[in-house]
Design an enzyme around this catalytic site. Structure first.
Site, mmCIF file in Angstrom:
data_model
loop_
_atom_site.group_PDB
_atom_site.id
_atom_site.type_symbol
_atom_site.label_atom_id
_atom_site.label_comp_id
_atom_site.label_asym_id
_atom_site.label_seq_id
_atom_site.Cartn_x
_atom_site.Cartn_y
_atom_site.Cartn_z
ATOM 1 N N ASP A 1 0.843 -1.201 0.000
ATOM 2 C CA ASP A 1 0.000 0.000 0.000
ATOM 3 C C ASP A 1 0.878 1.251 0.000
ATOM 4 O OD1 ASP A 1 0.865 -0.170 2.610
ATOM 5 O OD2 ASP A 1 -1.134 0.008 3.525
ATOM 6 N N SER A 2 2.236 1.050 -0.024
ATOM 7 C CA SER A 2 3.149 2.170 -0.290
ATOM 8 C C SER A 2 2.904 2.726 -1.687
ATOM 9 C CB SER A 2 4.607 1.718 -0.146
ATOM 10 O OG SER A 2 4.839 0.527 -0.871
ATOM 11 N N LYS B 1 -1.268 -9.352 3.089
ATOM 12 C CA LYS B 1 -0.494 -8.896 4.255
ATOM 13 C C LYS B 1 -1.348 -7.925 5.058
ATOM 14 C CE LYS B 1 3.287 -6.042 3.897
ATOM 15 N NZ LYS B 1 2.851 -4.827 4.634
ATOM 16 N N GLU C 1 9.251 -4.059 10.514
ATOM 17 C CA GLU C 1 9.656 -2.762 9.964
ATOM 18 C C GLU C 1 10.214 -1.872 11.060
ATOM 19 O OE1 GLU C 1 6.836 -0.899 7.341
ATOM 20 O OE2 GLU C 1 8.004 0.959 7.213
#
Ligand code: KIV
Length: 271
Positions: free
Chosen positions: A51-52, A120, A189
């Site tokens: 979704d980046s 994800k 992350e």
């Protein structure tokens, strides 16, 4: 290494085997047909339709506004290009938090409409009901812990997570919970390298790090960042493999010059 279309397809099982064999897993994002084709040919194991896309494709400041329809569109483009890599599709904000029935419906739409191979989700215990319901439908799930960008308005900054003991303890518990629930891998992350190492050794499913040190079972970067297209984003964990900003703007400048001077097209380029 260039990987051709008859190369063995990567599955969630392949990744588990790689962890067992101590082979590092490679993952990059892609959002469109042309670049996904090159990324797959380059031999990456997992392509994340992240979704980046909200940042690098749509120019937004956060991933929060990303819609399910847009994620499905990007995943469809990627799926048409890919022969070998496992394709994981991010579930966007608002499609799985708080209601596992909606989560399952969203995941089914992604799988049926995009052709992706897995989804994800960001978060641990807060979203575990959604994770379990999606898994119960036979859809593979990758977890995502540490800095979870969909929660940026809760965190307030994109700084390193789980530096303090309490947050680190929660991350360890969440990783174990996701493993027990049946996730096939987890992204870590922006967490301390020693914590990522400790959890990677404590769980049997692969961990994929971004800003989480070298002891994760694999690594992921955002494609546009590692290719040097997005130069306004320079976190410490990012290694740039190309400077495409300079190369692309240089090529465009040269083209403009050639057209303006009458050099392009020449006779050989004409009919
Ligand atoms: O959306 C994305 O690109 C991601 C990666 C940073 C892991 O979630």
């Amino acid at each position: 290494m260039s990987v051709h279309s008859n190369a063995r397809k990567v599955t969630t099982h392949t990744l588990q085997e790689m962890k067992r064999a101590g082979e590092k897993i490679t993952m990059l994002t892609a959002y469109d047909y042309s670049l996904a084709k090159l990324v797959d040919r380059g031999g990456v194991d997992v392509i994340l339709v992240g979704d980046s896309a909200s940042n690098v494709m749509a120019g937004r400041d956060t991933t929060v506004p990303m819609s399910l329809d847009h994620m499905i569109y990007h995943a469809q483009c990627v799926e048409r290009a890919v022969d070998r890599a496992l394709i994981v599709v991010d579930m966007p904000f608002g499609t799985y938090q708080g209601n596992s029935a909606i989560a399952l419906e969203s995941a089914i739409r992604i799988m049926k409409e995009s052709g992706g191979h897995a989804v994800k989700l960001e978060g641990g215990s807060e979203i575990v009901e959604s994770v379990q319901r999606i898994l119960s439908a036979g859809i593979p799930v990758m977890g995502h812990l540490g800095l979870t960008p969909q929660s940026i308005y809760k965190f307030g900054t994109y700084t390193v997570r789980a530096k303090e003991e309490e947050e680190a303890a929660k991350l360890i518990e969440d990783a174990k919970l996701l493993e027990e629930s049946g996730c096939f891998a987890i992204v870590f992350e922006k967490i301390p390298a020693h914590l990522a190492k400790q959890v990677s050794e404590a769980i049997s499913i692969p961990t994929i790090g971004i800003g989480a040190g070298q002891d994760c079972d694999g690594q992921v970067l955002v494609l546009h960042d590692m290719l040097g297209i997005t130069t306004d984003f320079s976190p410490r964990f990012l290694r740039r493999y190309l400077d495409l900003e300079t190369q692309i703007t240089g090529a465009v400048q040269q083209y403009c010059e050639d057209v303006r001077s009458g050099d392009f097209p020449n006779e050989e380029e004409s009919y």
